[in-house]
Design an enzyme around this catalytic site. Structure first.
Site, PDB file in Angstrom:
ATOM      1  N   TYR A  63      32.627  95.509  29.449  1.00  0.00           N
ATOM      2  CA  TYR A  63      34.045  95.836  29.635  1.00  0.00           C
ATOM      3  C   TYR A  63      34.849  94.861  28.788  1.00  0.00           C
ATOM      4  CZ  TYR A  63      32.705  98.485  33.858  1.00  0.00           C
ATOM      5  OH  TYR A  63      32.147  99.368  34.748  1.00  0.00           O
ATOM      6  N   PHE A 213      34.854 106.690  40.213  1.00  0.00           N
ATOM      7  CA  PHE A 213      35.757 107.804  39.941  1.00  0.00           C
ATOM      8  C   PHE A 213      36.095 108.600  41.208  1.00  0.00           C
ATOM      9  CE2 PHE A 213      33.993 108.096  35.342  1.00  0.00           C
ATOM     10  CZ  PHE A 213      34.775 107.012  34.977  1.00  0.00           C
ATOM     11  N   PRO A 214      36.703 107.965  42.226  1.00  0.00           N
ATOM     12  CA  PRO A 214      37.022 108.669  43.472  1.00  0.00           C
ATOM     13  C   PRO A 214      38.030 109.799  43.306  1.00  0.00           C
ATOM     14  CG  PRO A 214      38.045 106.504  43.436  1.00  0.00           C
ATOM     15  CD  PRO A 214      37.094 106.544  42.280  1.00  0.00           C
ATOM     16  N   PRO A 220      41.158 113.875  35.764  1.00  0.00           N
ATOM     17  CA  PRO A 220      41.577 113.668  37.161  1.00  0.00           C
ATOM     18  C   PRO A 220      41.438 114.914  38.018  1.00  0.00           C
ATOM     19  CG  PRO A 220      43.143 112.690  35.645  1.00  0.00           C
ATOM     20  CD  PRO A 220      42.193 113.489  34.809  1.00  0.00           C
ATOM     21  N   LEU A 221      40.998 114.698  39.232  1.00  0.00           N
ATOM     22  CA  LEU A 221      40.845 115.772  40.193  1.00  0.00           C
ATOM     23  C   LEU A 221      42.218 116.328  40.560  1.00  0.00           C
ATOM     24  CD1 LEU A 221      39.198 117.374  42.315  1.00  0.00           C
ATOM     25  CD2 LEU A 221      39.440 115.393  43.825  1.00  0.00           C
TER      26      LEU A 221
END
Length: 290
Positions: A63, A213-214, A220-221
């Site tokens: 990262y 990735f909730p 994006p959900l």
């Protein structure tokens, strides 16, 4: 009891962490590359996370690269005795910010030493092998050499515990035949439910499952049901998605990431959000329909 403590704790080998942790990925620059736009804010988020009761930080030396580990060290070193830092190896960054495979024995050993140096540690708490057979998601491939390499570094005292990231159920089984595995870190959320069976098997064996990735990740959900249930619960969609994960299985550990103090506090508040059965049923339906 703090908000985080209400969600309980779980074991990573002989370490115990609160179930709601923090993912440091977003502390780097755009596309997880380069320095943060606001370094002071990044350091403040890390310090606030610990003040709020977080004792599990997820990071990696790729990262940035190196950026998030250096920020963690600057903000938090010397580390509290109860802080567990989980990192990942198996990838590297190209000069163009691309994500590249780096799983040869020499590359894995070099990555472990990079993590030790940049975090200021003599031993890494947990090292997840990030599998890169397919960057988009888990894909089958032999991992014997990579896991064996990390197990040897564990025997040398450089690593305390081992885990996997972006792994299939078959790869989890293969790794467990070589070394003890304390956690599996895969994409999983209300809509992305491919690991339902794997979560149950890991729970039976006392192995943590760490979803990332909730809210869907890079795509994006978008869900009218999630928006409506969140409004009914007087919570944000992210808080609702995190609360659903916490109620999904006791071996699930969360590592939501943010570079915002406000969002950090909102995420922590999700640990005390109890979703009623009807809300859970409606959210379960999102995955069933997907």
């Amino acid at each position: 009891m703090t908000s985080i403590q209400q969600a309980g704790a779980y074991a990573l080998g002989d370490l115990t962490v609160n179930r709601l942790g923090y993912g440091a990925m977003q502390l780097a620059g755009p596309h997880v590359f380069g320095p943060p736009k606001d370094k002071a804010q990044a350091l403040a988020v890390l310090r606030e996370a610990l003040e709020l009761g977080i004792n599990h930080i997820d990071t990696s030396d790729f990262y940035g690269p190196h950026i998030t580990n250096q920020l963690i060290r600057e903000a938090l070193h010397p580390y509290r005795d109860d802080l567990t830092i989980v990192t990942k190896v198996g990838a590297r960054r190209g000069d163009d910010a691309s994500w590249l495979l780096a799983n040869s024995p020499a590359e894995l050993e070099s990555a472990v030493h990079d993590n030790l140096r940049n975090l200021g540690l003599d031993m890494l708490d947990v090292v997840n092998l990030r599998l890169m057979f397919d960057v988009a998601g888990p894909a089958e491939g032999d991992i014997e050499q990579s896991v064996t390499t990390l197990a040897e570094l564990q025997r040398k005292g450089l690593i305390r515990h081992l885990g996997l990231s972006n792994a299939t159920a078959r790869q989890v089984a293969q790794a467990r035949g070589i070394a003890d595995i304390v956690c599996v870190q895969n994409q999983y959320n209300i809509a992305h439910r491919a690991d339902d069976a794997l979560i149950g098997r890991l729970a039976q064996d006392g192995i943590a499952y760490v979803p990332f990735f909730p809210l869907g990740g890079f795509s994006p959900l978008q869900s009218a049901t999630l928006e409506r249930v969140a409004a009914e619960c007087q919570a944000t969609p992210m808080q609702t998605a995190l609360a659903w994960l916490l109620q999904r299985s006791p071996n699930i550990l969360l590592i939501p990431g943010t570079s915002s103090l406000e969002h950090l506090r909102q995420n922590v508040a999700a640990a005390s959000l109890a979703l009623p059965p009807q809300a859970v049923a409606e959210l379960d339906g999102i995955g069933a329909a997907g």
